[in-house]
Design an enzyme around this catalytic site. Sequence first.
Site: not given
Ligand code: NAD
Length: 490
Positions: A186, A262, A296, A393
């Site tokens: 997804k 992650e 991140c 962040e």
């Molecule tokens: P997000 O948590 O909003 O979304 C990530 C994914 O989760 C998306 O596919 C989103 O559609 C899905 N999602 C959102 N709500 C959900 C729910 N209730 N149930 C299931 N899935 C859901 O994060 P984002 O804004 O897309 O990305 C930014 C975040 O990701 C930042 O916090 C960043 O630090 C983190 N990040 C971490 C890493 C790592 O490797 N640690 C890498 C990249 C990004």
Amino acid sequence: MTITPEREAELLASVPTGLLINGQWRDASDGGTFDVHDPATGKVLATLASATSEDALAALDAADAAQAEWALTPARTRSDILRRAFDLINERAEDFALLMTLEMGKPLPEARGEVAYGNEFMRWFSEEAVRDYGRYLTTPEGKNKILVQHKPVGPCLLITPWNFPLAMATRKVGPAIAAGCTMVLKPAKLTPLTSQLFAATLLEAGLPAGVLNVVAGKSASAISGPVMADSRLRKVSFTGSTPVGQRLLKDAADNVLRTSMELGGNAPFIVFEDADLDKAVEGAMAAKMRNMGEACTAANRFLVQDTVADEFTEKFAAAMKALRPGRGTEDSSTVGPLIESSARDDVHALVSDAVAAGAVAITGGEPLAGDGYFYAPTVLGNVPNDAQILSEEIFGPVAPVTTFATEEEAIRLANASEYGLASYLYTADYNRMFRVAEQIEFGMVGFNAGVISNAAAPFGGVKQSGMGREGGSEGIAEYSTVQYIGIGDP
Ligand code: NAD
């Protein structure tokens, strides 16, 4: 090379717009769709099928049906598919790069860098697939034998964020294929196009129907909810924000699902007075500005020894000021827009709060006028240690600088965060490198290095940055389960 509107249109037209379920691209069960936008212009790039809960379960049906045969497929076959996909992605590197620039906004050279980095996971795991060793030993008591083998964990739900549209997918799909797992992927709704093209490339590389299913959609929870509640799912691997990760961990408890998380980061960038300051500024630019700060691993807190703070800050601000914001397709652009309007508002709220608390904007500090969601590359000096911007962040092109006097203080400030993903350390002293690395609570340390991601390295965090590792020899273990056979006295 100039990117013409025709080139963009041709590429976009080549991207599948359906859901990938059991090897077929299909419409959503209710006919629903959603739009994908260009953050540099706000214009619609493409309209994709929006998966319903029913579609998500159909994707899990396909993954479940394909699992048994896929698990028995020889490792060499799985390895060859990964390698073919690696070669195909390389051949289409310019398409993948441009697609990421269009949907995510990063400048083309950076997008090319992500293709190279992200695709390395395909090559790395094509090599790991055939070297996933078990073990065989005699019990300490003698005679009886212990046989340990790895098996695929089973159907996995892979949830990826929008910021690295290719690398976040390859980091999960590569090891899952290597280990013999089937998948429901997804992607984030803001940048799903790269995953669509990636999946099409994997099919072309010979991935059997049902092994990888892709369900993008408007509602993340409508997709993940029913899939995670279904006992056929065996694992969820999530990259995204800590609050969503926390929620998924709770959901995962019901079926005692394996999880890899992650999550967010709040990386300290520590500069000691003995560091080569020019190299530290170069590293700071990479660690802060890669992906416009939407990473991140992005350096979020610049902790500089007080004796060199002015010099470092001045050089750093000059480098930030020299950046040229613009649409990622333009040759002149060195920094792209933020992903959406609300993301820019969030960044500006943190900057305004810091300035109200006494910080000074040495350069930048404001959103940029015009189309797209651009924010001026910003360096903030005199940031008080209790400013909100140091604990959250930032996810934008803003660098808050604070100072420390001693090594102990630097370590204490670095650890004063609920996150523990990446950290950066600039010093000429190797003994100090070991001392500090030992004491800071981060999964990754960049020592005189502003970029540390590598397919051969175990990427991941501690504390609220999550659990599990992606890449390295650790990466495949996330998708394997251990089976032990106790062999009696012959
Ligand atoms: P997000 O948590 O909003 O979304 C990530 C994914 O989760 C998306 O596919 C989103 O559609 C899905 N999602 C959102 N709500 C959900 C729910 N209730 N149930 C299931 N899935 C859901 O994060 P984002 O804004 O897309 O990305 C930014 C975040 O990701 C930042 O916090 C960043 O630090 C983190 N990040 C971490 C890493 C790592 O490797 N640690 C890498 C990249 C990004």
